[in-house]
Scaffold this active site. Sequence first.
Site, PDB file in Angstrom:
ATOM      1  N   CYS A  50      76.332   7.031  52.523  1.00 57.53           N
ATOM      2  CA  CYS A  50      75.756   7.899  53.548  1.00 57.53           C
ATOM      3  C   CYS A  50      74.267   8.128  53.319  1.00 57.53           C
ATOM      4  O   CYS A  50      73.496   8.263  54.271  1.00 57.53           O
ATOM      5  CB  CYS A  50      76.462   9.255  53.553  1.00 57.53           C
ATOM      6  N   ASN A  51      73.882   8.177  52.060  1.00 62.05           N
ATOM      7  CA  ASN A  51      72.514   8.570  51.734  1.00 62.05           C
ATOM      8  C   ASN A  51      71.597   7.432  51.331  1.00 62.05           C
ATOM      9  O   ASN A  51      70.395   7.651  51.171  1.00 62.05           O
ATOM     10  CB  ASN A  51      72.533   9.607  50.603  1.00 62.05           C
ATOM     11  N   ARG A  52      72.127   6.230  51.181  1.00 66.58           N
ATOM     12  CA  ARG A  52      71.261   5.134  50.754  1.00 66.58           C
ATOM     13  C   ARG A  52      71.852   3.773  51.079  1.00 66.58           C
ATOM     14  O   ARG A  52      73.075   3.618  51.168  1.00 66.58           O
ATOM     15  CB  ARG A  52      70.984   5.223  49.249  1.00 66.58           C
ATOM     16  N   GLU A 112      75.828  14.483  41.248  1.00 65.81           N
ATOM     17  CA  GLU A 112      77.122  14.302  41.923  1.00 65.81           C
ATOM     18  C   GLU A 112      77.814  13.049  41.385  1.00 65.81           C
ATOM     19  O   GLU A 112      77.182  12.027  41.166  1.00 65.81           O
ATOM     20  CB  GLU A 112      76.934  14.252  43.446  1.00 65.81           C
ATOM     21  N   GLN A 118      81.018   4.689  43.730  1.00 62.06           N
ATOM     22  CA  GLN A 118      80.497   3.840  44.802  1.00 62.06           C
ATOM     23  C   GLN A 118      79.752   2.632  44.232  1.00 62.06           C
ATOM     24  O   GLN A 118      79.824   1.529  44.777  1.00 62.06           O
ATOM     25  CB  GLN A 118      79.581   4.669  45.713  1.00 62.06           C
ATOM     26  N   ALA A 188      89.876   9.709  55.610  1.00 60.40           N
ATOM     27  CA  ALA A 188      90.773   9.949  54.474  1.00 60.40           C
ATOM     28  C   ALA A 188      90.196   9.377  53.192  1.00 60.40           C
ATOM     29  O   ALA A 188      90.933   9.076  52.254  1.00 60.40           O
ATOM     30  CB  ALA A 188      92.151   9.348  54.758  1.00 60.40           C
ATOM     31  N   ILE A 192      86.227  13.164  52.110  1.00 61.96           N
ATOM     32  CA  ILE A 192      87.166  14.040  52.819  1.00 61.96           C
ATOM     33  C   ILE A 192      88.212  14.602  51.863  1.00 61.96           C
ATOM     34  O   ILE A 192      88.632  15.762  51.990  1.00 61.96           O
ATOM     35  CB  ILE A 192      87.845  13.270  53.980  1.00 61.96           C
TER      36      ILE A 192
END
Length: 424
Positions: A50-52, A112, A118, A188, A192
Amino acid sequence: MAFLALGINHKTASVAVRERVAFSPERLVGALQQLCQHTCSREAAILSTCNRSELYLEQDDLDVEQILLWLAAYHELDVAELRACAYVHADEQAVRHMMRVASGLDSMVLGEPQIFGQLKSAYAVAREAGTVGPLLGRLFQATFSTAKQVRTDTAIGENPVSVAFAAVSLAKQIFSDLHRSQALLIGAGETISLVARHLHDQGIKRIVVANRTLERASQLAEQFGAHAVLLSEIPQELVNSDIVISSTASQLPILGKGAVERALKLRKHKPIFMVDIAVPRDIEPEVGELDDIYLYSVDDLHEVIAENLKSRQGAAQAAEELVALGAEDFMQRLRALAAVDVLKAYRQQAERLRDEELTKALRLLANGCAADEALAQLARGLTNKLLHAPSVQLKKLSAAGRFDALAMAQELFALDESPDKQSQ
Protein backbone atom coordinates in the site's frame (compact mmCIF):
# COMPACT_ATOMS: atom_id res chain seq x y z
CA MET A 1 28.39 -6.08 -9.97
CA ALA A 2 26.13 -3.37 -8.54
CA PHE A 3 22.96 -3.27 -6.42
CA LEU A 4 20.16 -0.83 -7.15
CA ALA A 5 17.03 -0.01 -5.15
CA LEU A 6 14.56 2.21 -7.01
CA GLY A 7 11.01 3.06 -6.02
CA ILE A 8 8.37 5.38 -4.63
CA ASN A 9 6.73 5.39 -1.21
CA HIS A 10 4.34 7.26 1.06
CA LYS A 11 6.95 9.96 1.64
CA THR A 12 7.54 10.76 -2.02
CA ALA A 13 4.23 10.07 -3.76
CA SER A 14 0.53 10.54 -3.06
CA VAL A 15 -1.83 7.59 -2.86
CA ALA A 16 -3.13 8.54 -6.32
CA VAL A 17 0.36 8.04 -7.79
CA ARG A 18 1.17 4.97 -5.70
CA GLU A 19 -1.92 3.10 -6.85
CA ARG A 20 -0.87 3.66 -10.48
CA VAL A 21 2.60 2.26 -9.81
CA ALA A 22 1.38 -0.71 -7.76
CA PHE A 23 1.95 -4.24 -9.12
CA SER A 24 -0.98 -6.62 -8.78
CA PRO A 25 0.01 -10.01 -7.29
CA GLU A 26 -1.10 -11.99 -10.33
CA ARG A 27 1.14 -9.93 -12.65
CA LEU A 28 4.30 -9.92 -10.52
CA VAL A 29 5.99 -12.99 -12.01
CA GLY A 30 5.48 -11.69 -15.55
CA ALA A 31 6.66 -8.21 -14.57
CA LEU A 32 9.86 -9.59 -13.04
CA GLN A 33 10.67 -11.66 -16.09
CA GLN A 34 9.96 -8.73 -18.40
CA LEU A 35 12.13 -6.47 -16.23
CA CYS A 36 15.13 -8.78 -16.61
CA GLN A 37 14.52 -9.32 -20.32
CA HIS A 38 14.16 -5.64 -21.26
CA THR A 39 16.79 -4.07 -18.98
CA CYS A 40 20.39 -4.82 -18.02
CA SER A 41 19.27 -6.30 -14.69
CA ARG A 42 20.65 -9.79 -14.10
CA GLU A 43 18.62 -10.32 -10.92
CA ALA A 44 15.43 -8.59 -9.76
CA ALA A 45 12.75 -8.54 -7.06
CA ILE A 46 9.71 -6.28 -6.66
CA LEU A 47 8.13 -5.20 -3.39
CA SER A 48 4.66 -3.71 -3.88
CA THR A 49 2.53 -2.70 -0.87
CA CYS A 50 0.00 0.00 0.00
CA ASN A 51 2.79 2.38 0.88
CA ARG A 52 5.54 1.55 -1.59
CA SER A 53 6.57 -0.01 -4.87
CA GLU A 54 10.28 -0.83 -5.00
CA LEU A 55 12.57 -2.64 -7.42
CA TYR A 56 15.66 -4.38 -6.04
CA LEU A 57 18.15 -5.11 -8.81
CA GLU A 58 21.60 -6.53 -9.44
CA GLN A 59 23.37 -5.22 -12.55
CA ASP A 60 26.84 -5.14 -14.08
CA ASP A 61 26.65 -1.37 -14.50
CA LEU A 62 24.00 0.84 -12.95
CA ASP A 63 21.51 2.20 -15.48
CA VAL A 64 18.87 4.15 -13.55
CA GLU A 65 17.32 5.83 -16.59
CA GLN A 66 16.70 2.48 -18.29
CA ILE A 67 14.84 1.21 -15.22
CA LEU A 68 12.75 4.39 -14.94
CA LEU A 69 11.80 4.13 -18.62
CA TRP A 70 10.79 0.48 -18.19
CA LEU A 71 8.74 1.21 -15.05
CA ALA A 72 6.97 4.15 -16.72
CA ALA A 73 6.23 2.11 -19.85
CA TYR A 74 4.98 -0.88 -17.84
CA HIS A 75 2.45 1.24 -15.94
CA GLU A 76 1.76 3.59 -18.88
CA LEU A 77 2.99 6.63 -16.95
CA ASP A 78 4.80 9.78 -17.98
CA VAL A 79 8.45 9.14 -17.11
CA ALA A 80 8.90 12.76 -15.96
CA GLU A 81 6.10 12.32 -13.43
CA LEU A 82 7.65 9.10 -12.18
CA ARG A 83 11.15 10.59 -12.02
CA ALA A 84 9.86 13.46 -9.86
CA CYS A 85 8.79 11.13 -7.02
CA ALA A 86 11.22 8.21 -7.41
CA TYR A 87 14.28 7.63 -5.24
CA VAL A 88 17.40 5.65 -6.08
CA HIS A 89 19.95 3.94 -3.84
CA ALA A 90 23.07 2.21 -5.16
CA ASP A 91 25.40 -0.46 -3.77
CA GLU A 92 25.87 -0.18 0.02
CA GLN A 93 23.14 2.47 0.26
CA ALA A 94 20.79 0.09 -1.58
CA VAL A 95 21.69 -2.68 0.87
CA ARG A 96 21.12 -0.36 3.81
CA HIS A 97 17.79 0.84 2.41
CA MET A 98 16.53 -2.72 1.97
CA MET A 99 17.50 -3.55 5.56
CA ARG A 100 15.79 -0.38 6.85
CA VAL A 101 12.63 -1.33 4.98
CA ALA A 102 12.66 -4.88 6.37
CA SER A 103 13.21 -3.55 9.90
CA GLY A 104 10.24 -1.17 9.67
CA LEU A 105 12.48 1.92 9.86
CA ASP A 106 11.20 3.31 6.55
CA SER A 107 7.52 2.53 7.15
CA MET A 108 4.67 4.96 7.70
CA VAL A 109 4.33 3.23 11.06
CA LEU A 110 7.81 3.04 12.59
CA GLY A 111 8.72 -0.54 13.39
CA GLU A 112 5.57 -2.12 11.94
CA PRO A 113 6.15 -5.87 11.48
CA GLN A 114 3.99 -6.53 8.39
CA ILE A 115 6.64 -5.24 5.98
CA PHE A 116 9.00 -8.07 6.97
CA GLY A 117 6.49 -10.66 5.80
CA GLN A 118 5.77 -8.67 2.65
CA LEU A 119 9.49 -8.60 1.81
CA LYS A 120 9.71 -12.36 2.35
CA SER A 121 6.79 -12.77 -0.06
CA ALA A 122 8.57 -10.56 -2.61
CA TYR A 123 11.61 -12.83 -2.34
CA ALA A 124 9.47 -15.96 -2.78
CA VAL A 125 7.77 -14.53 -5.89
CA ALA A 126 11.13 -13.54 -7.39
CA ARG A 127 12.41 -17.06 -6.81
CA GLU A 128 9.29 -18.42 -8.51
CA ALA A 129 9.94 -16.09 -11.45
CA GLY A 130 13.56 -17.24 -11.63
CA THR A 131 14.89 -13.69 -11.27
CA VAL A 132 16.81 -14.14 -8.00
CA GLY A 133 20.36 -15.40 -8.31
CA PRO A 134 23.24 -15.87 -5.87
CA LEU A 135 23.93 -12.17 -5.22
CA LEU A 136 20.40 -10.90 -4.66
CA GLY A 137 19.66 -14.12 -2.80
CA ARG A 138 22.52 -13.42 -0.38
CA LEU A 139 21.26 -9.86 0.07
CA PHE A 140 17.77 -11.06 1.00
CA GLN A 141 19.14 -13.55 3.53
CA ALA A 142 21.39 -10.89 5.09
CA THR A 143 18.43 -8.49 5.18
CA PHE A 144 16.20 -11.01 6.96
CA SER A 145 18.95 -11.74 9.47
CA THR A 146 19.49 -8.05 10.25
CA ALA A 147 15.75 -7.37 10.56
CA LYS A 148 15.39 -10.26 13.02
CA GLN A 149 18.27 -8.89 15.07
CA VAL A 150 16.60 -5.47 15.16
CA ARG A 151 13.41 -7.07 16.47
CA THR A 152 15.29 -9.10 19.07
CA ASP A 153 17.77 -6.50 20.32
CA THR A 154 15.67 -3.31 20.29
CA ALA A 155 12.25 -2.16 21.47
CA ILE A 156 11.25 -1.09 17.96
CA GLY A 157 8.42 -3.65 17.85
CA GLU A 158 6.98 -3.03 21.30
CA ASN A 159 3.62 -1.30 21.89
CA PRO A 160 1.88 -2.54 18.72
CA VAL A 161 1.35 0.26 16.24
CA SER A 162 0.18 -0.32 12.67
CA VAL A 163 -2.13 1.08 10.04
CA ALA A 164 -4.73 -1.38 11.31
CA PHE A 165 -4.26 -0.19 14.89
CA ALA A 166 -4.44 3.44 13.77
CA ALA A 167 -7.70 2.79 11.90
CA VAL A 168 -9.30 1.23 14.98
CA SER A 169 -7.97 4.05 17.20
CA LEU A 170 -9.65 6.59 14.92
CA ALA A 171 -12.89 4.61 14.98
CA LYS A 172 -12.83 4.77 18.79
CA GLN A 173 -12.60 8.56 18.61
CA ILE A 174 -15.72 8.75 16.44
CA PHE A 175 -17.70 6.00 18.21
CA SER A 176 -17.00 6.32 21.91
CA ASP A 177 -18.63 2.96 22.64
CA LEU A 178 -17.64 0.25 20.16
CA HIS A 179 -19.77 -2.26 22.08
CA ARG A 180 -22.78 -0.83 20.24
CA SER A 181 -21.15 -0.69 16.79
CA GLN A 182 -20.99 -3.07 13.86
CA ALA A 183 -17.99 -3.29 11.52
CA LEU A 184 -17.83 -4.41 7.91
CA LEU A 185 -14.34 -5.54 6.91
CA ILE A 186 -13.67 -5.92 3.19
CA GLY A 187 -10.87 -8.34 2.35
CA ALA A 188 -9.31 -11.21 4.27
CA GLY A 189 -5.59 -10.49 4.13
CA GLU A 190 -3.09 -9.78 6.90
CA THR A 191 -4.11 -6.13 7.39
CA ILE A 192 -7.80 -6.94 7.72
CA SER A 193 -6.92 -9.78 10.08
CA LEU A 194 -5.10 -7.26 12.30
CA VAL A 195 -8.07 -4.88 12.12
CA ALA A 196 -10.41 -7.70 13.15
CA ARG A 197 -8.17 -8.59 16.07
CA HIS A 198 -8.02 -4.99 17.32
CA LEU A 199 -11.80 -4.53 16.97
CA HIS A 200 -12.45 -7.84 18.72
CA ASP A 201 -10.13 -6.81 21.56
CA GLN A 202 -12.08 -3.55 21.90
CA GLY A 203 -15.30 -5.53 22.35
CA ILE A 204 -17.09 -4.45 19.18
CA LYS A 205 -20.68 -5.66 18.93
CA ARG A 206 -20.48 -7.48 15.56
CA ILE A 207 -17.97 -8.01 12.75
CA VAL A 208 -18.82 -8.96 9.16
CA VAL A 209 -16.02 -10.07 6.82
CA ALA A 210 -16.67 -9.69 3.07
CA ASN A 211 -14.31 -11.30 0.58
CA ARG A 212 -14.16 -12.48 -3.03
CA THR A 213 -14.04 -16.10 -1.83
CA LEU A 214 -16.30 -17.20 1.02
CA GLU A 215 -13.76 -19.78 2.22
CA ARG A 216 -11.10 -17.13 3.05
CA ALA A 217 -13.72 -14.90 4.67
CA SER A 218 -14.98 -17.82 6.79
CA GLN A 219 -11.47 -18.76 7.94
CA LEU A 220 -10.92 -15.25 9.25
CA ALA A 221 -14.43 -14.86 10.65
CA GLU A 222 -14.13 -18.05 12.71
CA GLN A 223 -11.20 -16.60 14.66
CA PHE A 224 -13.26 -13.68 15.99
CA GLY A 225 -16.82 -14.97 16.04
CA ALA A 226 -17.60 -12.89 12.96
CA HIS A 227 -19.99 -13.42 10.03
CA ALA A 228 -18.60 -14.15 6.54
CA VAL A 229 -20.18 -12.91 3.29
CA LEU A 230 -19.25 -12.49 -0.36
CA LEU A 231 -18.39 -9.11 -1.90
CA SER A 232 -21.74 -9.16 -3.69
CA GLU A 233 -23.49 -8.96 -0.30
CA ILE A 234 -21.78 -5.72 0.73
CA PRO A 235 -24.78 -3.44 -0.16
CA GLN A 236 -27.06 -5.34 2.27
CA GLU A 237 -24.45 -5.41 5.05
CA LEU A 238 -23.61 -1.74 4.55
CA VAL A 239 -27.00 -0.69 5.91
CA ASN A 240 -26.16 -2.00 9.39
CA SER A 241 -22.45 -1.11 9.37
CA ASP A 242 -21.13 1.80 11.45
CA ILE A 243 -17.52 1.09 10.54
CA VAL A 244 -16.21 0.01 7.13
CA ILE A 245 -12.53 -0.84 6.69
CA SER A 246 -11.30 -2.16 3.36
CA SER A 247 -8.01 -3.65 2.20
CA THR A 248 -8.03 -5.87 -0.88
CA ALA A 249 -5.79 -6.37 -3.92
CA SER A 250 -8.56 -5.38 -6.34
CA GLN A 251 -7.50 -3.20 -9.26
CA LEU A 252 -10.94 -1.54 -9.39
CA PRO A 253 -13.07 0.11 -6.66
CA ILE A 254 -15.31 -2.31 -4.76
CA LEU A 255 -17.55 0.26 -3.10
CA GLY A 256 -19.08 3.10 -5.12
CA LYS A 257 -20.90 6.30 -4.28
CA GLY A 258 -24.32 5.00 -5.37
CA ALA A 259 -24.28 1.98 -3.06
CA VAL A 260 -23.25 4.15 -0.10
CA GLU A 261 -25.99 6.72 -0.85
CA ARG A 262 -28.64 3.99 -0.83
CA ALA A 263 -27.32 2.60 2.47
CA LEU A 264 -27.36 6.07 4.07
CA LYS A 265 -31.00 6.56 3.17
CA LEU A 266 -31.95 3.25 4.75
CA ARG A 267 -29.85 4.13 7.81
CA LYS A 268 -31.68 7.48 8.02
CA HIS A 269 -28.29 9.16 7.61
CA LYS A 270 -26.71 7.62 10.65
CA PRO A 271 -22.91 8.26 10.14
CA ILE A 272 -20.55 5.67 8.73
CA PHE A 273 -16.82 5.74 9.42
CA MET A 274 -14.76 4.36 6.51
CA VAL A 275 -11.07 3.65 6.11
CA ASP A 276 -9.67 2.63 2.72
CA ILE A 277 -6.28 1.05 3.34
CA ALA A 278 -5.95 -0.42 -0.14
CA VAL A 279 -3.74 0.79 -2.99
CA PRO A 280 -5.30 0.98 -5.57
CA ARG A 281 -8.26 2.28 -3.58
CA ASP A 282 -11.24 0.03 -2.82
CA ILE A 283 -13.66 2.89 -2.10
CA GLU A 284 -14.39 5.56 -4.72
CA PRO A 285 -12.98 8.92 -3.50
CA GLU A 286 -16.36 10.54 -4.30
CA VAL A 287 -17.86 8.62 -1.37
CA GLY A 288 -16.05 11.06 0.91
CA GLU A 289 -18.15 13.92 -0.49
CA LEU A 290 -21.34 12.48 1.03
CA ASP A 291 -22.78 13.91 4.22
CA ASP A 292 -22.57 11.58 7.21
CA ILE A 293 -19.61 9.71 5.69
CA TYR A 294 -16.18 9.99 7.30
CA LEU A 295 -13.80 8.53 4.70
CA TYR A 296 -10.06 8.20 5.40
CA SER A 297 -7.30 6.83 3.17
CA VAL A 298 -3.94 5.48 4.36
CA ASP A 299 -2.46 8.95 3.93
CA ASP A 300 -5.02 10.39 6.36
CA LEU A 301 -3.81 8.14 9.17
CA HIS A 302 -0.50 10.01 9.64
CA GLU A 303 -1.59 12.01 12.71
CA VAL A 304 -3.06 9.02 14.51
CA ILE A 305 0.04 7.00 13.76
CA ALA A 306 2.41 9.78 14.87
CA GLU A 307 0.73 9.91 18.27
CA ASN A 308 1.37 6.21 18.80
CA LEU A 309 4.98 6.29 17.67
CA LYS A 310 6.56 8.19 20.55
CA SER A 311 7.37 5.04 22.49
CA ARG A 312 9.35 3.67 19.54
CA GLN A 313 11.47 6.71 18.73
CA GLY A 314 14.13 5.91 21.33
CA ALA A 315 14.66 2.44 19.86
CA ALA A 316 15.02 3.75 16.31
CA GLN A 317 18.60 4.98 16.79
CA ALA A 318 19.75 1.60 18.09
CA ALA A 319 17.97 -0.07 15.18
CA GLU A 320 19.66 2.28 12.69
CA GLU A 321 23.06 1.34 14.12
CA LEU A 322 22.30 -2.37 13.72
CA VAL A 323 21.22 -1.78 10.12
CA ALA A 324 24.40 0.19 9.37
CA LEU A 325 26.52 -2.64 10.81
CA GLY A 326 24.50 -5.23 8.90
CA ALA A 327 24.97 -3.38 5.59
CA GLU A 328 28.70 -2.90 6.19
CA ASP A 329 29.19 -6.54 7.14
CA PHE A 330 27.30 -7.73 4.05
CA MET A 331 29.38 -5.57 1.71
CA GLN A 332 32.62 -6.77 3.32
CA ARG A 333 31.60 -10.40 2.90
CA LEU A 334 30.57 -9.70 -0.69
CA ARG A 335 33.93 -8.10 -1.46
CA ALA A 336 35.64 -11.10 0.13
CA LEU A 337 33.66 -13.38 -2.19
CA ALA A 338 34.99 -11.42 -5.17
CA ALA A 339 38.53 -12.30 -4.03
CA VAL A 340 37.65 -16.00 -3.87
CA ASP A 341 37.39 -16.30 -7.67
CA VAL A 342 40.73 -14.55 -8.16
CA LEU A 343 42.43 -16.73 -5.54
CA LYS A 344 40.95 -19.86 -7.09
CA ALA A 345 42.24 -18.93 -10.56
CA TYR A 346 45.66 -18.01 -9.14
CA ARG A 347 45.92 -21.30 -7.26
CA GLN A 348 44.91 -23.29 -10.35
CA GLN A 349 47.58 -21.50 -12.38
CA ALA A 350 50.23 -22.18 -9.71
CA GLU A 351 49.26 -25.84 -9.48
CA ARG A 352 49.48 -26.18 -13.28
CA LEU A 353 52.99 -24.68 -13.29
CA ARG A 354 53.98 -26.93 -10.37
CA ASP A 355 52.79 -30.04 -12.21
CA GLU A 356 54.69 -29.03 -15.36
CA GLU A 357 57.97 -28.57 -13.45
CA LEU A 358 57.43 -31.72 -11.43
CA THR A 359 56.97 -33.72 -14.65
CA LYS A 360 60.26 -32.31 -15.97
CA ALA A 361 62.06 -33.17 -12.73
CA LEU A 362 60.75 -36.74 -12.76
CA ARG A 363 61.86 -37.08 -16.38
CA LEU A 364 65.38 -35.91 -15.41
CA LEU A 365 65.51 -38.47 -12.60
CA ALA A 366 64.35 -41.21 -14.95
CA ASN A 367 67.15 -40.29 -17.36
CA GLY A 368 69.76 -40.71 -14.62
CA CYS A 369 70.12 -37.12 -13.44
CA ALA A 370 71.34 -36.70 -9.85
CA ALA A 371 68.54 -36.07 -7.35
CA ASP A 372 70.02 -32.80 -6.04
CA GLU A 373 70.43 -31.44 -9.58
CA ALA A 374 66.85 -32.42 -10.49
CA LEU A 375 65.55 -30.71 -7.33
CA ALA A 376 67.57 -27.56 -8.07
CA GLN A 377 66.17 -27.48 -11.61
CA LEU A 378 62.64 -27.96 -10.24
CA ALA A 379 63.10 -25.05 -7.83
CA ARG A 380 64.57 -22.74 -10.49
CA GLY A 381 61.93 -23.59 -13.07
CA LEU A 382 59.03 -23.18 -10.65
CA THR A 383 60.37 -19.89 -9.30
CA ASN A 384 60.90 -18.46 -12.80
CA LYS A 385 57.46 -19.46 -14.00
CA LEU A 386 55.67 -18.19 -10.89
CA LEU A 387 57.44 -14.83 -11.15
CA HIS A 388 57.23 -14.41 -14.93
CA ALA A 389 53.67 -13.04 -15.29
CA PRO A 390 53.81 -10.71 -12.23
CA SER A 391 57.24 -9.40 -13.38
CA VAL A 392 55.96 -8.59 -16.87
CA GLN A 393 52.85 -6.85 -15.51
CA LEU A 394 54.83 -4.83 -12.92
CA LYS A 395 57.17 -3.54 -15.65
CA LYS A 396 54.16 -2.50 -17.75
CA LEU A 397 52.55 -0.72 -14.79
CA SER A 398 55.81 1.05 -13.95
CA ALA A 399 56.22 2.23 -17.55
CA ALA A 400 52.62 3.54 -17.47
CA GLY A 401 53.28 5.48 -14.26
CA ARG A 402 50.91 3.29 -12.24
CA PHE A 403 52.78 3.77 -8.97
CA ASP A 404 49.60 3.08 -7.00
CA ALA A 405 49.58 -0.42 -8.44
CA LEU A 406 53.27 -0.87 -7.59
CA ALA A 407 52.55 0.13 -4.00
CA MET A 408 49.67 -2.34 -3.91
CA ALA A 409 51.99 -5.08 -5.23
CA GLN A 410 54.44 -4.33 -2.42
CA GLU A 411 51.61 -4.73 0.08
CA LEU A 412 50.25 -7.84 -1.64
CA PHE A 413 53.63 -9.64 -1.60
CA ALA A 414 54.55 -8.23 1.85
CA LEU A 415 57.78 -6.77 0.38
CA ASP A 416 58.06 -4.11 3.10
CA GLU A 417 58.62 -6.78 5.70
CA SER A 418 62.06 -8.12 6.61
CA PRO A 419 62.92 -11.72 5.63
CA ASP A 420 62.81 -12.66 9.30
CA LYS A 421 59.19 -11.46 9.64
CA GLN A 422 58.15 -13.11 6.37
CA SER A 423 59.48 -16.47 7.60
CA GLN A 424 57.47 -16.31 10.84
